[in-house]
Design an enzyme around this catalytic site. Structure first.
Site, PDB file in Angstrom:
ATOM      1  N   GLY A  59     -15.490   0.259   0.678  1.00 30.79           N
ATOM      2  CA  GLY A  59     -16.160   0.904  -0.261  1.00 30.79           C
ATOM      3  C   GLY A  59     -14.690   1.936  -0.040  1.00 30.79           C
ATOM      4  O   GLY A  59     -13.123   0.860  -0.532  1.00 30.79           O
ATOM      5  N   SER A  60     -14.587   3.185  -0.903  1.00 31.04           N
ATOM      6  CA  SER A  60     -13.227   3.764  -1.068  1.00 31.04           C
ATOM      7  C   SER A  60     -12.521   4.352  -0.221  1.00 31.04           C
ATOM      8  O   SER A  60     -11.401   4.681  -0.029  1.00 31.04           O
ATOM      9  CB  SER A  60     -13.829   5.201  -1.363  1.00 31.04           C
ATOM     10  OG  SER A  60     -14.389   5.066  -2.489  1.00 31.04           O
ATOM     11  N   THR A  61     -12.535   4.158   1.045  1.00 23.72           N
ATOM     12  CA  THR A  61     -11.684   3.828   2.121  1.00 23.72           C
ATOM     13  C   THR A  61     -10.580   3.024   2.208  1.00 23.72           C
ATOM     14  O   THR A  61      -9.234   3.292   2.365  1.00 23.72           O
ATOM     15  CB  THR A  61     -12.119   4.088   3.393  1.00 23.72           C
ATOM     16  OG1 THR A  61     -13.149   2.621   3.761  1.00 23.72           O
ATOM     17  CG2 THR A  61     -13.503   5.116   3.818  1.00 23.72           C
ATOM     18  N   LYS A  72      -9.612   2.514  -0.537  1.00 25.68           N
ATOM     19  CA  LYS A  72      -8.431   2.479  -1.842  1.00 25.68           C
ATOM     20  C   LYS A  72      -7.334   3.380  -1.320  1.00 25.68           C
ATOM     21  O   LYS A  72      -6.074   3.436  -1.694  1.00 25.68           O
ATOM     22  CB  LYS A  72      -8.906   4.252  -2.506  1.00 25.68           C
ATOM     23  CG  LYS A  72      -9.816   4.486  -3.755  1.00 25.68           C
ATOM     24  CD  LYS A  72     -10.654   5.079  -4.121  1.00 25.68           C
ATOM     25  CE  LYS A  72     -11.668   4.705  -5.068  1.00 25.68           C
ATOM     26  NZ  LYS A  72     -12.704   5.544  -5.650  1.00 25.68           N
TER      27      LYS A  72
END
Lengths: 468, 487
Positions: free
Chosen positions: B221-223, B225
């Protein structure tokens, strides 16, 4: 060659060689007793009483068998009985050794029971030798034997009668006894095929059209209308594989069918067609049926952690192989290893147990004796008179060889593991009885083939009165 | 009919020949490797009568052997484990029917059969002492490990957490929840009960036997990014101030649209957003745009530099084998955009995301993670001593500084998405993540390190099917683990 020319019988000298047989039988018994003694020494540091009880009982049986040979089949091949007794004896010694430590066995009382079953097997063997004067009478019941084979194969599927052992329904229970009908189905099938193919072989040999690559003839295709028998055999084999989940019997029966078809017609095209059909069917089954895929996966990725630990995974196979690894070249000696830790050490995996405790050398010896037995069987087939006898004998010899290949090939990952019995060695009455029955047929045909031709009483030219 | 019979005889000879050759290969040539195969269950039952060395965390034996035999009879050693399920995912269990974890990987040292202990054993035999196995000292920090485990117990959800010392790669914590008490499966007096317990756990749908920290992959997920931002700086020469389009909804030529998960569903009111701000509030559309701008090759390469996509056969061993994490090269715009925010085909183990955090914490240098600090023999002389090794220079030190500044914003009010990761009195770098997984309950992530200016510990926490947000569920556990070291 579209018609088979009658061949002269492969003459064998009418020499009895019973004394040679006696010497070899004595060796086989001595090896059995020594095996039990060594196992006892390794396990408890002393020669066990079983060396005398089990060993002498087996010895007495062997001697009785030899004496019976002198009376009832004096001209039979002198190597067959010693070889079978040797294998049977090694099996008894190994089972005794596994018993002594408390092997996990399927409702079996171990070595004592194995000797009793050997006795039963020998009695059956000699009943056949005595009463089946001419095996060709079996031809009369072509379709009945075929039906018997099918019924025997289907028996375990009957609810209430079938018993499940290790997740496979191969047994039927009658009171306290369990039988593995597929062992006897094998014999019925060979007899059926021998008589059926003998009747049909002329038809099946007819060539449809040749396949050519350029000017080089590859093979002759049979006529399409003659394909029915092979298709029926193929459907039965694939059905076994898919419905009864019995890959071992499926392979064994179809392979035997092809081998006998080849002997009957001498057409390699049948073998090619049969193999092609089987491979195609097996491939489709692989993609359609989960249990077939699981088998192949276990075969290919046995040493994969996940495959090893899953339920019904490769654990048994891998531990058997590791046991063989412990055996190495010379083995640990009977009782010196941990063969009792191998799954089904006394039945399906008995060759792994032997591999561990007798080593590569011991196992190769056992294989050589099995091979010798098979080749003697083939020798009898060459000498036998008449196409039915030839077919029957070569079929029996091939079944023996092929069964060993399926079992040991499975244990050593040449082919997927199937769980079949090793002839004469694996614990269990059905397999022993079936193997001895086949030997009875072999010995009878061998005796008939080698017996000197009857002497004419008077020589009057055209008509002869002969005495058999 | 004799010709085909003769041919059939030759064929049976070939069958036997194949068997004999194969047997010769197996028993003649492969025998030793078969015996040494890790699947050989006999190795375990044979070793019950030997004094096996302890496994040590901090200065406590978390696994040791105890002689339970009667007086005057030959010794029988029962393996005993401390700490309930806290250390089991790492320590594993040594059973009469198998082994796992450190118990399996360090088996030859623990049982004294390793060649490096031969001299010592020989001396013991001469002097008549009972030979003992070596002592394995782990890198785990009990405070970190217990803080992480307790966090999951309090939360009551499944998941995993990994903590790494950034400058060495020493693993300070590796938590997998649920776990199991190894004592339940190792009894040598009641083996059947032990096997039954183990079999029951094999079938348990919560998978207590699975080490989620090393062997389970989740969409990061966003980690992820952070990796996308690293690539934007490294491959495109951008900085925290560089902006890119950040619509409220990103549409693609094919595939579903991509909305934002920020409050109000907007990043910068629909205007182009800066890289730093996008990381702070965890903007989807701008990060997807960065990924599309740099291309699938660049993104995948950057992930590989952090430890993703290991070569076949080059997978990490810590010393247990680690399940590889993947960030494949994408070409389709909608898939590539989603890869930029750690979805689609991107999958990572908690250890992998901890490596990402610790690489940024350590000036861009990712250290090889390891669990065994040292091995001592029974006389306390050193057999092996771990020395930190560089795994890769994932990004330039300057890039790492920029990323650190951006990640500090994540735990900085008012806009930061990971305020629960903040520790009073110091800067904490972090990144939250909420990963879609095809069910209605998301996985919730937090990665980070503290203190931001002098990192002592880098962590990654994942809550399996938490269904909340990374900031609310995972960040508190991460904070407790970091506090165990920095406070």
């Amino acid at each position: 060659m579209t018609t088979t020319t009658p061949e002269a019988p492969t003459a064998l000298p009418p020499i009895k060689r019973r004394n040679a047989e006696l010497a070899l039988v004595a060796v086989a018994v001595a090896i059995t007793m020594a095996g039990i003694a060594i196992a006892g020494l390794n396990l408890n540091g002393r020669v066990p009483a079983a060396m005398w009880t089990v060993g002498m009982t087996f010895g007495a049986l062997s001697l009785a068998a030899h004496v019976a040979m002198r009376f009832f089949a004096p001209y039979a091949d002198p190597l067959i009985l010693p070889c079978t007794l040797f294998l049977n004896g090694i099996g008894v010694a190994m089972i005794w050794r596994l018993d002594a430590i408390g092997a996990e066995d399927i409702e079996r009382a171990g070595a004592g029971m194995q000797v009793v079953w050997s006795a039963v097997g020998l009695v059956l063997c000699f009943l056949i030798i005595i009463f089946l004067k001419d095996p060709r009478v079996l031809q009369r019941y072509t379709y009945i034997t075929g039906l018997v084979a099918i019924v025997l194969l289907m028996l375990p599927a009957i609810p209430g009668l079938g018993r499940e052992v290790y997740g496979a329904r191969l047994w039927i229970g009658i009171g306290p006894f369990t039988l593995q009908p597929s062992e006897f189905a094998k014999i019925a099938l060979v007899i059926f095929l021998a008589s059926y193919l003998m009747n049909k072989r002329q038809v099946l040999s007819i060539v449809g059209k040749p396949i050519k690559i350029g000017r080089f003839k590859l093979m002759d295709l049979p006529r399409a209308r003659d394909l029915a028998p092979i298709l029926v055999g193929w459907i039965a084999a694939i059905g076994m594989l898919v419905l009864l989940r019995d890959l071992g019997t499926s392979l064994l029966l179809f392979g035997t069918f092809l081998a006998m078809l080849y002997v009957a017609t001498q057409r390699s095209s049948w073998v090619v067609i049969g193999l092609g059909l089987f491979l195609a069917g097996a491939t489709v089954a692989y993609f359609l049926f989960w249990h077939v895929r699981a088998r192949v996966n276990i075969w290919q990725n046995a040493f994969d952690q996940e495959v090893y630990y899953e339920v019904g995974g490769s654990q048994q196979l891998v531990q058997g192989l590791i046991g063989m690894g412990y055996g190495g070249v010379f083995g640990t000696g009977l009782g010196g290893g941990q063969a009792h830790n191998i799954f089904a050490a006394d039945s399906d995996f008995i060759l792994s147990s032997l591999g561990e405790e007798l080593g590569l050398t011991g196992l190769l010896t056992v294989l050589m004796v099995l091979f010798l037995l098979v080749e003697r069987g083939m020798r009898v087939a060459l000498a036998a008179t008449g196409p039915f006898n030839k077919l029957l004998t070569s079929g029996i010899a091939f079944v023996l060889a092929y069964q060993v290949f399926i079992v040991l090939g499975g244990l050593t990952r040449v082919i997927p593991l199937t769980g079949s019995t090793t002839p004469f060695m694996a614990a269990g009455g059905s397999a022993l009885m079936a193997s001895w029955i086949m030997m009875g047929v072999l010995l009878r045909i061998s005796d008939n083939a080698r017996r000197p031709a009857p002497q004419a009483i008077q020589d009057e030219g055209a008509t002869q009165v002969i005495r058999r | 009919m004799n010709t085909p019979i003769r041919r059939l005889s030759v064929f049976t000879m070939a069958l036997f020949g194949v068997l004999m050759l194969n047997l010769t290969w197996i028993q003649g040539f492969q025998a030793q490797s078969l015996i040494e195969d890790p699947l050989n269950s006999r190795l375990y039952s044979e070793r019950l009568s030997e004094a096996r060395g302890p496994i040590i965390v901090g200065d406590e034996n978390v696994a040791y052997s105890e002689n339970i035999a009667e007086e005057d009879s030959s010794p029988e050693y029962q393996r005993v484990y401390e700490g309930g399920g806290v250390y089991t995912p790492v320590v594993g269990s040594f059973r009469s029917y198998g082994a796992s974890g450190i118990e399996a990987t360090e088996n030859s040292l623990l049982d004294g059969s390793d060649d490096r202990l031969a001299v010592r054993n020989f001396r013991d035999i001469i002097t008549g002492r009972e030979p003992e196995g070596a002592r394995v000292q782990l890198t785990l920090d009990p405070a970190v490990q217990e803080a992480g485990y307790q966090g999951f117990v309090d939360l009551g959800m499944n998941g995993a957490a990994v903590a790494i010392q950034p400058d060495t790669g020493a693993i300070l914590g590796a938590v997998s929840y649920p776990s199991y008490d190894a004592n339940d499966v190792v009894s040598i007096t009641d083996q059947q009960a032990a096997i039954d317990n183990y079999t029951a756990m094999e079938a348990d749908e919560d998978k207590p036997l699975l080490n989620r920290a090393l062997n389970e992959r989740y969409a990061p997920g966003s980690t992820f990014k952070v990796v996308t931002a690293a690539a934007a700086i490294e491959k495109l020469g951008k900085t925290g101030e560089s902006t890119i389009d950040a619509p409220d909804v990103r549409e693609f030529p094919s595939g579903p649209v991509l909305p934002n998960a920020t409050s109000g569903g907007t990043c910068n009111g629909g205007e182009p957003d800066s890289l730093a701000h996008s990381i702070q509030i965890s903007c989807n559309t701008s990060m997807a745009n960065w990924a599309i701008e740099m291309g699938g090759e660049a993104l995948s390469d950057q992930a590989t530099a952090f430890g993703f996509n290991p070569e076949e056969g080059e997978e990490l061993r810590v010393p247990m084998s680690v399940t590889p994490s993947y960030a494949p090269v994408e070409t389709d715009e909608s898939i590539l955009g989603r890869a930029g925010i750690g979805q689609s085909n991107v999958e990572a183990t908690p250890l992998q995301m901890a490596m990402v955090a610790s690489g940024i914490a350590n000036d861009g240098e990712v250290m090889h993670p390891y669990l065994v600090d040292s091995v001592l023999d029974s006389d306390m002389s050193v057999v092996t001593q771990a020395s930190p090794e560089t795994y890769s220079q994932a990004v330039e030190p300057s890039t790492a500084d920029m990323l650190t500044d951006m990640m500090v914003l994540v735990t900085t009010p008012p806009e930061g998405s990971g305020l629960n990761g903040a520790i009073p009195g110091m800067d904490v770098a972090g990144k939250t993540g909420t990963a879609e997984n095809g069910t209605d309950r998301t996985h919730n992530w937090f990665i980070g390190f503290a203190p931001a200016d002098d990192p002592q510990i880098a962590v990654a926490v994942v809550i399996e099917f938490g269904g909340g947000s990374g900031g609310s569920l995972a960040a508190p556990i991460a904070r407790q683990m970091m506090e165990a070291v920095v406070l």
